[in-house]
Design a protein around this motif. Structure first.
Motif, PDB file in Angstrom:
ATOM      1  N   GLU A  21       0.751  -1.201   0.158  1.00  0.00           N
ATOM      2  CA  GLU A  21       0.054  -0.019  -0.126  1.00  0.00           C
ATOM      3  C   GLU A  21       0.805   1.288  -0.009  1.00  0.00           C
ATOM      4  N   ARG A  22       2.084   1.079   0.068  1.00  0.00           N
ATOM      5  CA  ARG A  22       2.929   2.341   0.263  1.00  0.00           C
ATOM      6  C   ARG A  22       2.765   3.221  -1.120  1.00  0.00           C
ATOM      7  N   ARG A  23       2.951   4.451  -1.067  1.00  0.00           N
ATOM      8  CA  ARG A  23       2.681   5.451  -2.125  1.00  0.00           C
ATOM      9  C   ARG A  23       4.125   6.083  -2.092  1.00  0.00           C
ATOM     10  N   PHE A  24       4.594   6.553  -3.266  1.00  0.00           N
ATOM     11  CA  PHE A  24       5.764   7.285  -3.570  1.00  0.00           C
ATOM     12  C   PHE A  24       5.495   8.574  -4.230  1.00  0.00           C
ATOM     13  N   GLN A  25       6.336   9.567  -4.008  1.00  0.00           N
ATOM     14  CA  GLN A  25       6.346  10.937  -4.573  1.00  0.00           C
ATOM     15  C   GLN A  25       7.383  11.220  -5.683  1.00  0.00           C
ATOM     16  N   ASP A  26       8.438  10.340  -5.753  1.00  0.00           N
ATOM     17  CA  ASP A  26       9.166  10.399  -6.922  1.00  0.00           C
ATOM     18  C   ASP A  26       9.995   9.216  -7.137  1.00  0.00           C
ATOM     19  N   PHE A  27      10.700   9.076  -8.253  1.00  0.00           N
ATOM     20  CA  PHE A  27      11.647   7.850  -8.231  1.00  0.00           C
ATOM     21  C   PHE A  27      12.819   8.433  -9.334  1.00  0.00           C
ATOM     22  N   ASP A  28      13.818   7.366  -9.286  1.00  0.00           N
ATOM     23  CA  ASP A  28      15.151   7.796  -9.938  1.00  0.00           C
ATOM     24  C   ASP A  28      14.736   6.847 -11.257  1.00  0.00           C
ATOM     25  N   CYS A  29      14.990   7.416 -12.500  1.00  0.00           N
ATOM     26  CA  CYS A  29      14.879   6.468 -13.712  1.00  0.00           C
ATOM     27  C   CYS A  29      15.949   5.363 -13.933  1.00  0.00           C
ATOM     28  N   PRO A  30      15.522   4.197 -14.070  1.00  0.00           N
ATOM     29  CA  PRO A  30      16.623   3.041 -14.165  1.00  0.00           C
ATOM     30  C   PRO A  30      17.579   3.217 -15.356  1.00  0.00           C
ATOM     31  N   ASP A  31      16.779   3.707 -16.377  1.00  0.00           N
ATOM     32  CA  ASP A  31      17.438   4.264 -17.620  1.00  0.00           C
ATOM     33  C   ASP A  31      18.333   5.239 -17.869  1.00  0.00           C
ATOM     34  N   CYS A  32      18.137   6.591 -17.141  1.00  0.00           N
ATOM     35  CA  CYS A  32      18.858   7.764 -17.469  1.00  0.00           C
ATOM     36  C   CYS A  32      19.309   8.231 -15.905  1.00  0.00           C
ATOM     37  N   ALA A  33      18.859   7.576 -14.888  1.00  0.00           N
ATOM     38  CA  ALA A  33      19.207   8.091 -13.600  1.00  0.00           C
ATOM     39  C   ALA A  33      18.790   9.454 -13.265  1.00  0.00           C
ATOM     40  N   ALA A  34      17.687  10.307 -13.872  1.00  0.00           N
ATOM     41  CA  ALA A  34      17.075  11.293 -13.527  1.00  0.00           C
ATOM     42  C   ALA A  34      16.110  11.066 -12.458  1.00  0.00           C
ATOM     43  N   ASN A  35      15.948  12.145 -11.596  1.00  0.00           N
ATOM     44  CA  ASN A  35      15.179  12.156 -10.671  1.00  0.00           C
ATOM     45  C   ASN A  35      13.748  12.673 -11.141  1.00  0.00           C
ATOM     46  N   ASN A  36      12.542  12.008 -10.768  1.00  0.00           N
ATOM     47  CA  ASN A  36      11.399  12.248 -11.350  1.00  0.00           C
ATOM     48  C   ASN A  36      10.228  12.267 -10.215  1.00  0.00           C
ATOM     49  N   PRO A  37       9.831  13.795  -9.897  1.00  0.00           N
ATOM     50  CA  PRO A  37       9.075  14.134  -8.789  1.00  0.00           C
ATOM     51  C   PRO A  37       7.633  13.950  -9.285  1.00  0.00           C
ATOM     52  N   TYR A  38       6.854  13.463  -8.575  1.00  0.00           N
ATOM     53  CA  TYR A  38       5.441  13.520  -8.942  1.00  0.00           C
ATOM     54  C   TYR A  38       4.471  13.981  -7.952  1.00  0.00           C
TER      55      TYR A  38
END
Length: 72
Positions: A21-38
């Motif tokens: 049930e955990r929710r996330f606010q961002d992730f680091d792209c496994p392909d290009c390593a960019a941080n993506n905030p949501y």
């Protein structure tokens, strides 16, 4: 710098809930390593897109609350 397709993002969370049930606010792209905030949190079964390289991923959250991103 290449990343493993099974890369796990485990230190970014938006709530105190654990498990699937955990929710996330961002992730680091496994392909290009960019941080993506949501702005809207995402979790298990949601699809997310890297804003930099455009790759789409399906979010899978393990029973222990770890995020795995699978390319779609």
């Amino acid at each position: 710098m290449p990343f493993d397709a099974g890369y796990e993002e485990d230190d970014q969370g938006s709530s105190d809930e654990g498990g699937r049930e955990r929710r996330f606010q961002d992730f680091d792209c496994p392909d290009c390593a960019a941080n993506n905030p949501y702005d809207d949190a995402f979790g298990d079964g949601d699809e997310v897109r890297c804003y930099y390289c455009g790759q789409e991923f399906r979010a899978e959250v393990t029973d222990s609350g770890r995020l795995k991103l699978k390319a779609t």
